[in-house]
Design a protein around this motif. Sequence first.
Motif, PDB file in Angstrom:
ATOM      1  N   VAL A 158      -5.625  15.682  -4.172  1.00  0.00           N
ATOM      2  CA  VAL A 158      -6.036  14.358  -4.644  1.00  0.00           C
ATOM      3  C   VAL A 158      -5.023  13.347  -4.142  1.00  0.00           C
ATOM      4  O   VAL A 158      -3.824  13.498  -4.388  1.00  0.00           O
ATOM      5  N   LYS A 159      -5.519  12.327  -3.438  1.00  0.00           N
ATOM      6  CA  LYS A 159      -4.629  11.319  -2.878  1.00  0.00           C
ATOM      7  C   LYS A 159      -4.685  10.049  -3.743  1.00  0.00           C
ATOM      8  O   LYS A 159      -5.723   9.395  -3.843  1.00  0.00           O
ATOM      9  N   LEU A 160      -3.548   9.738  -4.399  1.00  0.00           N
ATOM     10  CA  LEU A 160      -3.448   8.502  -5.154  1.00  0.00           C
ATOM     11  C   LEU A 160      -3.073   7.381  -4.196  1.00  0.00           C
ATOM     12  O   LEU A 160      -2.142   7.521  -3.399  1.00  0.00           O
ATOM     13  N   GLU A 161      -3.770   6.259  -4.291  1.00  0.00           N
ATOM     14  CA  GLU A 161      -3.520   5.134  -3.393  1.00  0.00           C
ATOM     15  C   GLU A 161      -3.346   3.851  -4.199  1.00  0.00           C
ATOM     16  O   GLU A 161      -4.024   3.658  -5.216  1.00  0.00           O
ATOM     17  N   THR A 162      -2.453   3.000  -3.737  1.00  0.00           N
ATOM     18  CA  THR A 162      -2.297   1.700  -4.392  1.00  0.00           C
ATOM     19  C   THR A 162      -2.716   0.582  -3.440  1.00  0.00           C
ATOM     20  O   THR A 162      -2.467   0.644  -2.239  1.00  0.00           O
ATOM     21  N   VAL A 163      -3.353  -0.413  -4.007  1.00  0.00           N
ATOM     22  CA  VAL A 163      -3.669  -1.650  -3.295  1.00  0.00           C
ATOM     23  C   VAL A 163      -3.328  -2.806  -4.230  1.00  0.00           C
ATOM     24  O   VAL A 163      -3.289  -2.642  -5.448  1.00  0.00           O
ATOM     25  N   THR A 185       0.854  -1.184   0.000  1.00  0.00           N
ATOM     26  CA  THR A 185       0.000   0.000   0.000  1.00  0.00           C
ATOM     27  C   THR A 185       0.892   1.237   0.000  1.00  0.00           C
ATOM     28  O   THR A 185       1.845   1.327   0.760  1.00  0.00           O
ATOM     29  N   GLU A 186       0.590   2.172  -0.886  1.00  0.00           N
ATOM     30  CA  GLU A 186       1.339   3.422  -0.956  1.00  0.00           C
ATOM     31  C   GLU A 186       0.380   4.568  -1.216  1.00  0.00           C
ATOM     32  O   GLU A 186      -0.703   4.380  -1.778  1.00  0.00           O
ATOM     33  N   GLN A 187       0.809   5.772  -0.820  1.00  0.00           N
ATOM     34  CA  GLN A 187       0.007   6.962  -1.051  1.00  0.00           C
ATOM     35  C   GLN A 187       0.869   8.070  -1.633  1.00  0.00           C
ATOM     36  O   GLN A 187       2.051   8.180  -1.324  1.00  0.00           O
ATOM     37  N   LEU A 188       0.240   8.868  -2.469  1.00  0.00           N
ATOM     38  CA  LEU A 188       0.923   9.973  -3.123  1.00  0.00           C
ATOM     39  C   LEU A 188      -0.103  11.090  -3.279  1.00  0.00           C
ATOM     40  O   LEU A 188      -1.133  10.897  -3.916  1.00  0.00           O
ATOM     41  N   GLN A 189       0.164  12.248  -2.668  1.00  0.00           N
ATOM     42  CA  GLN A 189      -0.813  13.329  -2.694  1.00  0.00           C
ATOM     43  C   GLN A 189      -0.411  14.415  -3.679  1.00  0.00           C
ATOM     44  O   GLN A 189       0.721  14.887  -3.674  1.00  0.00           O
ATOM     45  N   LEU A 190      -1.356  14.810  -4.514  1.00  0.00           N
ATOM     46  CA  LEU A 190      -1.176  15.892  -5.482  1.00  0.00           C
ATOM     47  C   LEU A 190      -2.014  17.079  -5.016  1.00  0.00           C
ATOM     48  O   LEU A 190      -3.196  16.924  -4.704  1.00  0.00           O
ATOM     49  N   GLU A 191      -1.400  18.265  -4.997  1.00  0.00           N
ATOM     50  CA  GLU A 191      -2.071  19.425  -4.435  1.00  0.00           C
ATOM     51  C   GLU A 191      -1.965  20.626  -5.378  1.00  0.00           C
ATOM     52  O   GLU A 191      -0.883  20.897  -5.905  1.00  0.00           O
ATOM     53  N   PRO A 192      -3.059  21.361  -5.571  1.00  0.00           N
ATOM     54  CA  PRO A 192      -2.956  22.615  -6.325  1.00  0.00           C
ATOM     55  C   PRO A 192      -2.356  23.698  -5.431  1.00  0.00           C
ATOM     56  O   PRO A 192      -2.396  23.593  -4.205  1.00  0.00           O
ATOM     57  N   VAL A 237      -3.965   1.561  -8.906  1.00  0.00           N
ATOM     58  CA  VAL A 237      -4.049   2.920  -8.369  1.00  0.00           C
ATOM     59  C   VAL A 237      -5.492   3.411  -8.444  1.00  0.00           C
ATOM     60  O   VAL A 237      -6.181   3.193  -9.438  1.00  0.00           O
ATOM     61  N   SER A 238      -5.908   4.081  -7.379  1.00  0.00           N
ATOM     62  CA  SER A 238      -7.231   4.703  -7.405  1.00  0.00           C
ATOM     63  C   SER A 238      -7.200   6.006  -6.617  1.00  0.00           C
ATOM     64  O   SER A 238      -6.264   6.270  -5.869  1.00  0.00           O
ATOM     65  N   TRP A 239      -8.226   6.824  -6.799  1.00  0.00           N
ATOM     66  CA  TRP A 239      -8.344   8.075  -6.055  1.00  0.00           C
ATOM     67  C   TRP A 239      -9.809   8.466  -5.989  1.00  0.00           C
ATOM     68  O   TRP A 239     -10.643   7.966  -6.748  1.00  0.00           O
TER      69      TRP A 239
END
Length: 557
Positions: free
Chosen positions: A108-113, A76-83, A203-205
């Motif tokens: 927007v938080k990208l998450e992997t499962v 599981t990993e997370q990656l946040q994209l922000e304006p 990946v989902s968000w």
Amino acid sequence: MRQNHYAVKQIDHPPQSQAGGTIKSVTMKITLWRFSYAVLTTFCLLGLTGASSPGSKAKDVELRIGIVQRFGDKPTEQLQLEPTKGDRLKLKFTTNKTEQTLVTTNPVKLETVMQPLPQPIVEEKVVLGTFRTFETAEDNAKSWRKKGIQVEIAQPERWQVWAKRDVYKTPLLRRLLLQSVQKNTKTTSVYIDTQILKQVPRVSWVVNGNRYSPNNLEISSDKNLIRVNEGKKPENARLYAGHLELQSNAYGTYTLVNEVPLETYLRGVVPYEIGNSAPVASLEAQAILARTYVLRNVRRFEVDGYQLCADTHCQVYYGLNDVSPATDKAIASTRGMVLTYQNQLVDALYSSTTGGVTASFSDVWNGDDRPYLRPVLDAAVNFWSLSDESLASEENFQRFINRKEGFNESDRQLFRWRFESSLQDITKDLQKFLTVKKSPFAKFKTIKEMTVVERSKSGRILKLNVKTDIGTFSLYKDEVRSAFAAPRSTLFYLQRVSKGESKLWGYAFIGGGLGHGVGLSQTGAQSLAKLGWASAKILQFYYPDTQIQILSNNIKP
């Protein structure tokens, strides 16, 4: 390249706008010949021949940089994209063959499962070699091509040369290739890497309460600025100009790619490679080298569908957090300038600290030497004749290493160093290295002796023998830095250490420098700039017989 950390500073002016997509293709995989044609054509179309003089407003060449390369390699990993403040993110993707665009002012938080597969999938590739650096892998790939084998270069962890997967695409072809290679080359380092996949990362968000999960995602903003946060702390977010794309790579995971204009990219390289406080002339030299380096090296990640990475395997590129007036001025004042040799972009290699002498290309890697990359005494005054007192001699080398005064780097911490390592630790390091290389010597238990057998004219180790309980094996060139944890470069000699006992306890690695030592020394360049040397003189010192030119379609990549 060298990695530094500096405090966040206010951006003095907005990033340059994105080029008009002249060579942009968000899904294409760029082959070397297509790159050469596209870049040279772009130079011509954008009018860089005369318009890119310092201060020019000509459009940029657009780059594709992998800023997060292995997203999804953990369960599981997370990656946040922000304006940025007052801006919004635009997310563009395709589902069920229908293109969709979402707009949001929120992060927007990208998450992997890990998603289970209906049936296990077997993935195989023929690995023809594993290497520390791209340069060595590229030379190995060249030798396989000469034998008629089609290959590709990848970097799952270390650099590897693979038999091209779309050519050797059946189990039978792969095994026939392996048998042929083993029979004709007598090598034991070639093998078939087989993985049985029962699950894959997905990946989902969530946006506006709805969850989305396409394979590819394009991210843009009205201001062409997006923050990317791989951690949980807001202060760790990095600001990138241009667009982003999340795409699949060759390893079953995802890469976040930054599509960014060249001159804007340099704003995220120069501060991290040499620092904001470096003297002006050294900042200008770094800007010219970074521009030259990226244009010559866009082929590195062809297998993954982008051009360069953002770490020390390429150039450190951390976005716009640490831009400063000093680095921006150096980039602007050298706009369009590249370093050339006979109208060809030079191999613009550089390192943190040379240890007092630069190295030839072939001192570190296999392949053809570059005439402009040759041993240079890293000192403003020439007090040591490399031709009369060659550092290939062990006696001369040890005398050289034990001298500390008079060099451009004399006051630097890693100019000279000594590290002691026990036989136990050395054994563990070597066994790990040899296991990755698939060497039969990985089974050794005891080290009996280590000896430097051959040095180059710059003093770098070309061959080091290790005598063990099952025989003697050799380490060559940059393998030495991979095989041991202790040395910071290949510019060292060994000293037996007994710790007051009758038997050997371990070895001291006594040497100098940090990195490969080829080309410019970042610390040496700063010292020369403090002496009043201009950027052109600094570059001529480290890269003899080269010229600074304005980028044009007459310059070969």
